[in-house]
Design an enzyme around this catalytic site. Structure first.
Site, short mmCIF file in Angstrom:
data_model
loop_
_atom_site.label_atom_id
_atom_site.label_comp_id
_atom_site.label_asym_id
_atom_site.label_seq_id
_atom_site.Cartn_x
_atom_site.Cartn_y
_atom_site.Cartn_z
N ASN A 237 2.11 2.55 -3.20
CA ASN A 237 1.36 1.33 -2.91
C ASN A 237 0.61 1.52 -1.59
O ASN A 237 0.73 0.73 -0.66
CB ASN A 237 2.27 0.10 -2.87
N LEU A 238 -0.16 2.59 -1.54
CA LEU A 238 -0.72 3.07 -0.29
C LEU A 238 -1.80 2.14 0.26
O LEU A 238 -2.55 1.52 -0.48
CB LEU A 238 -1.30 4.47 -0.49
N HIS B 88 -0.94 4.19 5.61
CA HIS B 88 -0.51 5.47 5.05
C HIS B 88 -1.58 6.54 5.24
O HIS B 88 -1.29 7.69 5.57
CB HIS B 88 -0.20 5.33 3.56
#
Length: 285
Positions: A32-33, A37
């Protein structure tokens, strides 16, 4: 970018890179970047020749009443973002690949550092984190691993674990990535409804205010904690902790401590948010 799902495939790629003298950077994630990230991946890319990213929602770090089942799984979108970020290898294992014997009987645990902050209310959480990161370190065998400073306690624990278990890996802490209104980026931010999202930046604002009070000379840390905790509760947060801690031990700070972290964990609705700010206090001698 190549995508693999097995331990043997990752080891084959990394072995080939190391044989060529290439350095390997590693960013472990649960997917769920978001832009936070991506900033970690860019940090790894700046330090290493190739970058491996893992996406694995690790069941052993979730408690029985936490959000494992609803944690977003967005592998296709994540893979596209990783291509754009210049990732060389995506490791996306199954639970069975990471825990091949089923229920683990071997664990990695850290005494002391896990007793405070999130560890005080999330029994077993950091045991799950240290165990799965140890597995990932053994699989990927990176030269550098990058983690975000938003998870201050996790970063401290993983640094200690790596040092004590003699992992030949440089642990890098990357600055917290924030939205324009100051909210620390997190995969869980997507759970916030519109009114909660409007309120959420008050967490960071509170940390900044508390930090300013300390820098102005306030040393009654317990009094500050109580006052700002009450303020957050009145605003609609359910505060787990708001703590002025020793940045090394994570224990509640005393007036003699100089390296501090002000850390908070609180819920808005069903969404748990964490954040922190660090500061160094110069004491008169």
């Amino acid at each position: 970018m190549q995508t693999v799902h097995t331990v043997s495939q990752v080891r084959e790629y990394v072995r080939g890179w190391h044989q060529k003298g290439l350095s390997v950077g590693f960013v472990p994630t649960m997917g769920n970047l978001h832009d936070g990230h991506i900033s970690l991946i860019k940090e790894a890319r700046a330090r290493c020749d190739v970058v491996v990213v893992s996406i694995f929602v690790n069941p052993t770090q979730f408690g029985p009443n936490e959000d494992f089942d609803r944690y977003p799984r967005t592998l296709d979108a994540d893979a596209a973002a990783l291509v754009d970020a210049g990732t060389d290898l995506l490791f996306a294992p199954s639970v069975e690949e990471m825990y091949p014997l089923g229920q683990n009987q071997t664990w990695v645990d850290i005494d002391g550092l896990g007793d405070y902050l999130c560890g005080a209310s999330r029994a077993g959480h950091f045991r799950g984190v240290t165990t799965v990161v140890s597995k990932l370190f053994n699989i990927v065998q990176p030269d550098v691993a990058v983690f975000g400073e938003k998870d201050f306690q996790q970063l401290a624990i993983l640094r200690r674990m790596s040092e004590e278990l003699l992992f030949p890996i440089k642990i890098v802490g990357a600055s917290t990535s924030r939205e324009s209104d100051g909210l620390a980026r997190s995969s869980r931010n997507g759970f916030l409804n519109e009114s909660e999202r409007t309120l959420a930046p008050q967490l960071y604002q509170t940390l900044q205010q508390l930090k300013a009070d300390i820098e102005a000379g306030e040393q009654d840390y317990r009094g500050l904690e109580s006052r700002y905790r009450d303020s957050l509760e009145q605003a609609g947060f359910q505060v787990d902790y708001l703590t002025v801690a020793n940045a090394r031990s994570l224990a509640p700070a005393s007036a003699d401590d100089s390296d501090l972290v002000v850390a908070v964990a609180a819920k808005l609705g069903n969404t748990r948010l964490i954040d922190n700010v660090s500061l160094a206090v110069v004491r008169d001698r």
